[in-house]
Design a protein around this motif. Structure first.
Motif, short mmCIF file in Angstrom:
data_model
loop_
_atom_site.label_atom_id
_atom_site.label_comp_id
_atom_site.label_asym_id
_atom_site.label_seq_id
_atom_site.Cartn_x
_atom_site.Cartn_y
_atom_site.Cartn_z
N ASP A 199 -1.66 -9.24 1.28
CA ASP A 199 -1.10 -9.55 -0.04
C ASP A 199 0.22 -10.30 0.08
O ASP A 199 1.17 -10.07 -0.68
N GLY A 200 0.29 -11.21 1.06
CA GLY A 200 1.46 -12.06 1.23
C GLY A 200 2.58 -11.45 2.04
O GLY A 200 3.54 -12.15 2.39
N ARG A 201 2.50 -10.18 2.37
CA ARG A 201 3.55 -9.51 3.14
C ARG A 201 3.11 -9.37 4.60
O ARG A 201 1.98 -8.95 4.88
N THR A 202 4.02 -9.70 5.51
CA THR A 202 3.70 -9.63 6.93
C THR A 202 3.59 -8.18 7.38
O THR A 202 4.53 -7.40 7.23
N SER A 203 2.43 -7.83 7.95
CA SER A 203 2.19 -6.46 8.42
C SER A 203 2.28 -6.34 9.93
O SER A 203 2.49 -5.24 10.45
N LEU A 204 2.09 -7.46 10.65
CA LEU A 204 2.10 -7.39 12.11
C LEU A 204 2.41 -8.77 12.67
O LEU A 204 1.94 -9.78 12.14
N VAL A 205 3.23 -8.80 13.73
CA VAL A 205 3.53 -10.03 14.47
C VAL A 205 3.25 -9.77 15.94
O VAL A 205 3.76 -8.80 16.51
N VAL A 206 2.41 -10.61 16.55
CA VAL A 206 2.09 -10.51 17.96
C VAL A 206 2.56 -11.79 18.64
O VAL A 206 2.11 -12.88 18.30
N LYS A 207 3.48 -11.66 19.59
CA LYS A 207 4.02 -12.81 20.30
C LYS A 207 3.37 -12.93 21.68
O LYS A 207 2.73 -12.01 22.16
N GLU A 217 -3.61 -2.82 17.20
CA GLU A 217 -2.42 -2.16 16.66
C GLU A 217 -2.82 -1.46 15.36
O GLU A 217 -3.84 -1.80 14.74
N ARG A 218 -2.01 -0.51 14.94
CA ARG A 218 -2.25 0.21 13.69
C ARG A 218 -1.33 -0.34 12.62
O ARG A 218 -0.12 -0.47 12.81
N ILE A 219 -1.91 -0.70 11.48
CA ILE A 219 -1.12 -1.13 10.33
C ILE A 219 -1.48 -0.25 9.14
O ILE A 219 -2.41 0.56 9.21
N TYR A 220 -0.71 -0.39 8.05
CA TYR A 220 -0.96 0.43 6.86
C TYR A 220 -1.07 -0.49 5.64
O TYR A 220 -0.26 -1.40 5.44
N VAL A 221 -2.09 -0.23 4.85
CA VAL A 221 -2.33 -0.98 3.62
C VAL A 221 -2.32 0.01 2.47
O VAL A 221 -3.21 0.85 2.36
N ASP A 222 -1.30 -0.05 1.63
CA ASP A 222 -1.13 0.90 0.52
C ASP A 222 -1.21 2.35 1.01
O ASP A 222 -1.83 3.21 0.39
N GLY A 223 -0.59 2.60 2.14
CA GLY A 223 -0.58 3.94 2.70
C GLY A 223 -1.83 4.33 3.45
O GLY A 223 -1.90 5.43 4.00
N ILE A 224 -2.82 3.43 3.51
CA ILE A 224 -4.07 3.71 4.23
C ILE A 224 -3.96 3.17 5.65
O ILE A 224 -3.58 2.03 5.87
N GLU A 225 -4.29 4.02 6.63
CA GLU A 225 -4.23 3.61 8.02
C GLU A 225 -5.39 2.68 8.35
O GLU A 225 -6.55 3.00 8.11
N VAL A 226 -5.06 1.51 8.90
CA VAL A 226 -6.06 0.51 9.26
C VAL A 226 -5.85 0.14 10.72
O VAL A 226 -4.74 -0.22 11.13
#
Length: 333
Positions: A199-207, A217-226
């Motif tokens: 939704d336009g917000r950066t959730s993860l950066v891999v260099k 990696e684990r990210i969160y979308v509206d509090g849901i673990e993805v």
């Protein structure tokens, strides 16, 4: 020139650039047929000259048909509501499947092959409604008075998995529903850096992708673990090769299922394989791609200890909210 006004080129091959899909989406649902669970696959494919929906029933394989959505784009040509009866007399005597659809005026998000609204696709078995997707409930009720059509009677079918083939140069966008909420997923890959946006917000950066071309990696979308898996080996290994593609998986809960590719998906992957072979590639490829095989197996083994294969998992995930989004990101000039 209006493509729908003229004869379409042969769509059985993808030899020309005009027949490479602009967007290709495959959705896998779990449905009931004669009180037995099975998988339904809807493949939405959009090219310059065609826009189709392929409907297939798996496990056991019962049928596969393709519906043309053209020329619904043009106001002076309109598709009409359609239907198709399928009598399973060979393996299933006295069993009848009927499809109903209406793609007269569907609406689509930008560049998407899958409609957002103003459509329906229905499957009934021996007069019993088993699958409904869309929002034209009143139109369907008028057309099929014998079917029990109402939102409270037939809820939205469980979506187990979604595969999407997206095309771009450095940025790729998909739209997916995570446990009832729709989100825009963005993948940016530039200068050896991978960015994941929700939704336009950066959730993860891999260099330093030259060393980190595969990972999770684990990210969160509206509090849901993805759980997010990526595999850009093709990009790192092939450089600017137009046929290279990255593979990305977003997995919620226990993940989803992955029936075999068919129709437009299979033709696209075969085109990729033939292009690599023609280019003299030295990497043996016994599956759609080594990248595809490794990252899918990796994602599934992280959940079930490797008990299921990447192409024909038979886990039932509809009841516990499991869902997987698989993105094939194809580089185009």
């Amino acid at each position: 020139m209006i493509p729908a006004c003229f004869s379409q080129p042969n769509t059985n091959t993808l030899s020309g650039t005009s027949q490479v899909p602009k967007n290709l989406v495959t959705c896998i649902y779990q449905i009931q047929l004669w009180d037995s669970p099975t998988y339904l696959t809807l493949t939405w494919s959009k090219t310059l000259f065609s826009h189709t929906l392929t409907v297939a029933i798996h496990a056991p394989h019962l049928f596969s048909i393709t519906i043309s959505l053209y020329p619904s784009t043009f106001s002076f040509f309109r598709n009409r509501p359609g239907s198709k009866s399928i009598h399973l007399t060979h393996h299933h005597p006295r069993r009848r499947i009927k499809l109903y659809w209406d793609f007269t005026r569907p609406t689509f998000a930008h560049n998407s092959a899958e409609p957002d609204s103003s459509f329906y696709i229905v499957i009934s078995c021996n007069g019993r409604l088993e699958f409904f997707l869309g929002d034209l409930i009143d139109e369907l009720a008028k057309r099929c008075s014998g079917l029990p059509v109402a939102p409270q009677v037939f809820p939205e079918p469980p979506l187990l998995s979604m595969r999407e083939h997206v095309f771009g140069h450095k940025s790729y966008v998909s739209r997916a529903r995570f446990l009832g909420s729709r989100h825009e997923i963005g993948i940016d890959c530039n200068g050896g850096v991978l960015k994941v946006k929700v939704d336009g917000r950066t959730s993860l950066v891999v260099k330093r992708l030259a060393w980190k071309f595969r990972g999770n990696e684990r990210i969160y979308v509206d509090g849901i673990e993805v759980e997010f898996f990526w595999d850009v080996f093709n990009w790192v290994n092939n450089g600017d090769n137009a046929n290279g593609h990255g593979v990305f998986i977003f997995q919620v809960g226990d993940g989803g299922v992955w029936p075999e590719m068919m129709g437009p998906e299979k033709r696209l992957m075969r085109k990729s394989l033939s292009s690599v072979a023609a280019g003299g590639g030295s990497t043996p490829m016994t599956s759609p791609s080594p990248s595809c095989s490794s990252v899918l197996q990796w994602a599934e083994e992280s959940n079930d200890g490797g008990r299921s294969s990447c192409s024909s998992s038979t886990r039932s995930c509809g009841s516990n909210g499991g869902f997987s989004l698989l993105l094939y990101a194809w580089k185009k000039d």
